[in-house]
Design a protein around this motif. Sequence first.
Motif, PDB file in Angstrom:
ATOM      1  N   ALA A  90       0.828  -1.210   0.000  1.00 37.87           N
ATOM      2  CA  ALA A  90       0.000   0.000   0.000  1.00 37.87           C
ATOM      3  C   ALA A  90       0.858   1.253   0.000  1.00 37.87           C
ATOM      4  O   ALA A  90       2.040   1.226   0.327  1.00 37.87           O
ATOM      5  CB  ALA A  90      -0.916   0.012   1.223  1.00 37.87           C
ATOM      6  N   LEU A  91       0.217   2.340  -0.374  1.00 40.02           N
ATOM      7  CA  LEU A  91       0.784   3.675  -0.203  1.00 40.02           C
ATOM      8  C   LEU A  91      -0.005   4.264   0.956  1.00 40.02           C
ATOM      9  O   LEU A  91      -1.215   4.451   0.863  1.00 40.02           O
ATOM     10  CB  LEU A  91       0.604   4.498  -1.474  1.00 40.02           C
ATOM     11  N   HIS A  92       0.678   4.501   2.081  1.00 42.98           N
ATOM     12  CA  HIS A  92      -0.005   4.996   3.272  1.00 42.98           C
ATOM     13  C   HIS A  92       0.244   6.497   3.428  1.00 42.98           C
ATOM     14  O   HIS A  92       1.397   6.930   3.450  1.00 42.98           O
ATOM     15  CB  HIS A  92       0.466   4.248   4.519  1.00 42.98           C
ATOM     16  N   LEU A  93      -0.829   7.246   3.510  1.00 40.29           N
ATOM     17  CA  LEU A  93      -0.748   8.676   3.776  1.00 40.29           C
ATOM     18  C   LEU A  93      -0.652   8.848   5.288  1.00 40.29           C
ATOM     19  O   LEU A  93      -1.610   8.563   6.014  1.00 40.29           O
ATOM     20  CB  LEU A  93      -1.984   9.395   3.235  1.00 40.29           C
ATOM     21  N   ILE A  94       0.496   9.262   5.756  1.00 42.30           N
ATOM     22  CA  ILE A  94       0.730   9.452   7.188  1.00 42.30           C
ATOM     23  C   ILE A  94       0.155  10.785   7.630  1.00 42.30           C
ATOM     24  O   ILE A  94      -0.535  10.888   8.637  1.00 42.30           O
ATOM     25  CB  ILE A  94       2.240   9.400   7.512  1.00 42.30           C
ATOM     26  N   ASP A  95       0.452  11.834   6.845  1.00 46.31           N
ATOM     27  CA  ASP A  95       0.040  13.174   7.244  1.00 46.31           C
ATOM     28  C   ASP A  95       0.030  14.084   6.024  1.00 46.31           C
ATOM     29  O   ASP A  95       0.904  13.990   5.167  1.00 46.31           O
ATOM     30  CB  ASP A  95       1.028  13.730   8.285  1.00 46.31           C
ATOM     31  N   ILE A  96      -0.976  14.928   5.969  1.00 42.58           N
ATOM     32  CA  ILE A  96      -1.015  15.998   4.964  1.00 42.58           C
ATOM     33  C   ILE A  96      -1.599  17.219   5.660  1.00 42.58           C
ATOM     34  O   ILE A  96      -2.552  17.110   6.424  1.00 42.58           O
ATOM     35  CB  ILE A  96      -1.832  15.606   3.711  1.00 42.58           C
ATOM     36  N   ALA A  97      -0.987  18.354   5.428  1.00 46.05           N
ATOM     37  CA  ALA A  97      -1.474  19.605   6.011  1.00 46.05           C
ATOM     38  C   ALA A  97      -1.175  20.742   5.042  1.00 46.05           C
ATOM     39  O   ALA A  97      -0.143  20.736   4.370  1.00 46.05           O
ATOM     40  CB  ALA A  97      -0.797  19.873   7.355  1.00 46.05           C
ATOM     41  N   VAL A  98      -2.098  21.687   4.986  1.00 48.13           N
ATOM     42  CA  VAL A  98      -1.947  22.877   4.146  1.00 48.13           C
ATOM     43  C   VAL A  98      -2.185  24.090   5.041  1.00 48.13           C
ATOM     44  O   VAL A  98      -3.052  24.065   5.930  1.00 48.13           O
ATOM     45  CB  VAL A  98      -2.959  22.850   2.973  1.00 48.13           C
ATOM     46  N   VAL A  99      -1.406  25.149   4.832  1.00 44.95           N
ATOM     47  CA  VAL A  99      -1.572  26.357   5.640  1.00 44.95           C
ATOM     48  C   VAL A  99      -3.007  26.865   5.505  1.00 44.95           C
ATOM     49  O   VAL A  99      -3.614  26.753   4.436  1.00 44.95           O
ATOM     50  CB  VAL A  99      -0.547  27.458   5.268  1.00 44.95           C
ATOM     51  N   PRO A 100      -3.570  27.411   6.588  1.00 50.04           N
ATOM     52  CA  PRO A 100      -4.983  27.811   6.578  1.00 50.04           C
ATOM     53  C   PRO A 100      -5.365  28.734   5.415  1.00 50.04           C
ATOM     54  O   PRO A 100      -6.429  28.565   4.818  1.00 50.04           O
ATOM     55  CB  PRO A 100      -5.167  28.531   7.917  1.00 50.04           C
ATOM     56  N   GLU A 101      -4.506  29.680   5.085  1.00 52.59           N
ATOM     57  CA  GLU A 101      -4.871  30.641   4.032  1.00 52.59           C
ATOM     58  C   GLU A 101      -4.906  30.019   2.639  1.00 52.59           C
ATOM     59  O   GLU A 101      -5.399  30.646   1.700  1.00 52.59           O
ATOM     60  CB  GLU A 101      -3.959  31.866   4.062  1.00 52.59           C
ATOM     61  N   ARG A 102      -4.400  28.800   2.481  1.00 51.64           N
ATOM     62  CA  ARG A 102      -4.430  28.135   1.169  1.00 51.64           C
ATOM     63  C   ARG A 102      -5.381  26.936   1.132  1.00 51.64           C
ATOM     64  O   ARG A 102      -5.484  26.250   0.126  1.00 51.64           O
ATOM     65  CB  ARG A 102      -3.018  27.671   0.774  1.00 51.64           C
ATOM     66  N   ARG A 103      -6.078  26.678   2.235  1.00 48.91           N
ATOM     67  CA  ARG A 103      -7.039  25.573   2.269  1.00 48.91           C
ATOM     68  C   ARG A 103      -8.244  25.923   1.409  1.00 48.91           C
ATOM     69  O   ARG A 103      -8.585  27.081   1.228  1.00 48.91           O
ATOM     70  CB  ARG A 103      -7.471  25.281   3.703  1.00 48.91           C
TER      71      ARG A 103
END
Length: 168
Positions: A90-103
Amino acid sequence: MLSPAAAVHVALRPETEADAPFRLALFRTSRGPGWDQIPLPAEMLAKVMEQQFNAQIQGYQTAYPRARLEIVTVGGAPVGRLATDRSADALHLIDIAVVPERRGQGIGGAVLRSLMEEAAAAGAPVTLQVARDNPAAQRLYHRLGFALAAADETHLTLSWLAPPKEPI
């Protein structure tokens, strides 16, 4: 009309030590509004947040020693972070985050679709965990076709597998 993600150039680059201040700031903004309600002096809250950040780094290194850690960029500027682990299964996504102003601009979706294409080419699923108290992320994952695989008190485990290819 172009979608928001199509109007920007989303790219990934490896994380470096120089990214630590950006990663810490992103971590702080990704913890949710509950942290703002903790009755601690700002200086103490910043120390607690830094300890939590370091604990997350150590936890990821222990659980995923081969993880790929990347900075999401738009036009060369850092706007997010991606942590993934690839195995034969599998390809496991551990973490993804985007700065609030670009969400909400399609950046996370563009990154996820790229991971999904990579996994589909390998014939592997994409797996991830999402906090139960993160409905915005849950909506994104479900919109992209992720399905519930398991659940506990705090997190949902989701999985996506490319549909079988139609014979020609």
